[in-house]
Design a protein around this motif. Structure first.
Motif, mmCIF file in Angstrom:
data_model
loop_
_atom_site.group_PDB
_atom_site.id
_atom_site.type_symbol
_atom_site.label_atom_id
_atom_site.label_comp_id
_atom_site.label_asym_id
_atom_site.label_seq_id
_atom_site.Cartn_x
_atom_site.Cartn_y
_atom_site.Cartn_z
ATOM 1 N N THR A 29 -3.418 4.852 -1.980
ATOM 2 C CA THR A 29 -3.793 6.255 -2.207
ATOM 3 C C THR A 29 -4.563 6.796 -1.018
ATOM 4 O OG1 THR A 29 -3.863 5.948 -4.613
ATOM 5 C CG2 THR A 29 -5.092 7.817 -3.707
ATOM 6 N N GLY A 30 -5.509 5.993 -0.519
ATOM 7 C CA GLY A 30 -6.273 6.413 0.657
ATOM 8 C C GLY A 30 -5.395 6.582 1.884
ATOM 9 N N MET A 31 -4.438 5.674 2.058
ATOM 10 C CA MET A 31 -3.536 5.770 3.209
ATOM 11 C C MET A 31 -2.658 7.010 3.123
ATOM 12 S SD MET A 31 -2.491 1.749 3.686
ATOM 13 C CE MET A 31 -1.181 2.110 4.865
ATOM 14 N N TRP A 32 -2.175 7.320 1.917
ATOM 15 C CA TRP A 32 -1.346 8.521 1.771
ATOM 16 C C TRP A 32 -2.167 9.788 1.950
ATOM 17 C CZ3 TRP A 32 3.479 8.919 2.630
ATOM 18 C CH2 TRP A 32 4.345 7.870 2.357
ATOM 19 N N ALA A 76 0.826 -1.207 0.000
ATOM 20 C CA ALA A 76 0.000 0.000 0.000
ATOM 21 C C ALA A 76 0.862 1.259 0.000
ATOM 22 C CB ALA A 76 -0.933 -0.004 1.206
ATOM 23 N N ALA A 77 1.926 1.243 0.797
ATOM 24 C CA ALA A 77 2.798 2.421 0.894
ATOM 25 C C ALA A 77 3.465 2.730 -0.438
ATOM 26 C CB ALA A 77 3.853 2.211 1.978
ATOM 27 N N THR A 78 3.689 1.704 -1.253
ATOM 28 C CA THR A 78 4.323 1.898 -2.570
ATOM 29 C C THR A 78 3.289 1.897 -3.692
ATOM 30 O OG1 THR A 78 4.707 -0.487 -2.815
ATOM 31 C CG2 THR A 78 6.472 0.830 -1.798
ATOM 32 N N LEU A 79 2.004 1.952 -3.326
ATOM 33 C CA LEU A 79 0.896 1.986 -4.299
ATOM 34 C C LEU A 79 0.890 0.749 -5.203
ATOM 35 C CD1 LEU A 79 0.967 5.781 -5.297
ATOM 36 C CD2 LEU A 79 -0.308 4.663 -3.460
#
Length: 204
Positions: A137-140, A115-118
């Motif tokens: 994207t939501g996490m960022w 998730a952090a690296t999409l």
């Protein structure tokens, strides 16, 4: 019953106890106290703190910021000295715990790096890694919003509300900056919520 509901602390204690009974009930599910159960607990806490955070964000933007110019000058201290500081206390800590629980949930489900690296960690497979692009994207977006709360909104609100010594010009500048970053978070909130709400349903 009236005595319970007129006392906010007691209301929340009973609500938490009832929720705890339900949580313990889920611990007797097929997975027992295993990984799935813990993920469910983290998701519950993530959503609970998120509701408090975004609810207060919407209160500030849907109500307080819009209505403050209409409040007579002699009544504004009631908001700036009592309501706003209390709301900001819950607002900033809810933001922190929402973010922390979100990171813990992603880690416990094994997709934090993806998730952090999409979805780009280890290469990108169309269709397969799309879920990580969306949830990442939501996490960022949530991380940017959390950063805005602690680095821009809260420090500037302390100046604007007179919790930090400052002259009138500095207070006005701080109030405008706090408003702009709060409005930025409002702008980001709907796309962030779209990824959080839809990802679990679409990708499981």
């Amino acid at each position: 019953m009236s005595g319970l509901l007129t006392n906010f602390r007691n209301t929340m204690i009973v609500s938490f106890v009832l929720a705890l009974v339900i949580v313990i009930g889920y611990a007797h599910g097929p997975d027992g106290h295993g990984a799935i159960f813990l993920q469910a607990v983290f998701r519950w806490l993530h959503v609970m703190f998120g509701i408090l955070w975004i609810g207060l964000l919407y209160y500030f933007n849907f109500v307080q910021i819009r209505v403050m110019p209409q409040i007579p000058a002699e009544l504004k201290p009631a908001v700036s000295k009592y309501i706003a500081p209390e709301a900001l206390f819950w607002f900033r800590w809810a933001a922190l715990f929402t973010w922390v629980m979100g990171v813990i949930l992603a880690f416990s489900r094994g997709y934090l790096l993806e998730a952090a690296t999409l979805g780009l960690a280890g290469g990108y497979t169309p269709g397969v890694d799309m879920q990580y692009t969306f949830i990442g994207t939501g996490m960022w977006l949530g991380t940017v919003m959390f950063f805005n709360v602690w680095v821009f909104i809260w420090p500037n609100q302390k100046i604007a509300l007179g919790m930090v010594e400052a002259d009138a010009d500095a207070k006005a500048k701080a109030a405008k900056l706090a408003m702009l970053f709060s409005r930025t978070n409002t702008l980001l909130s709907l796309p962030m919520l779209a990824t959080m709400a839809m990802n679990q349903t679409v990708f499981g």
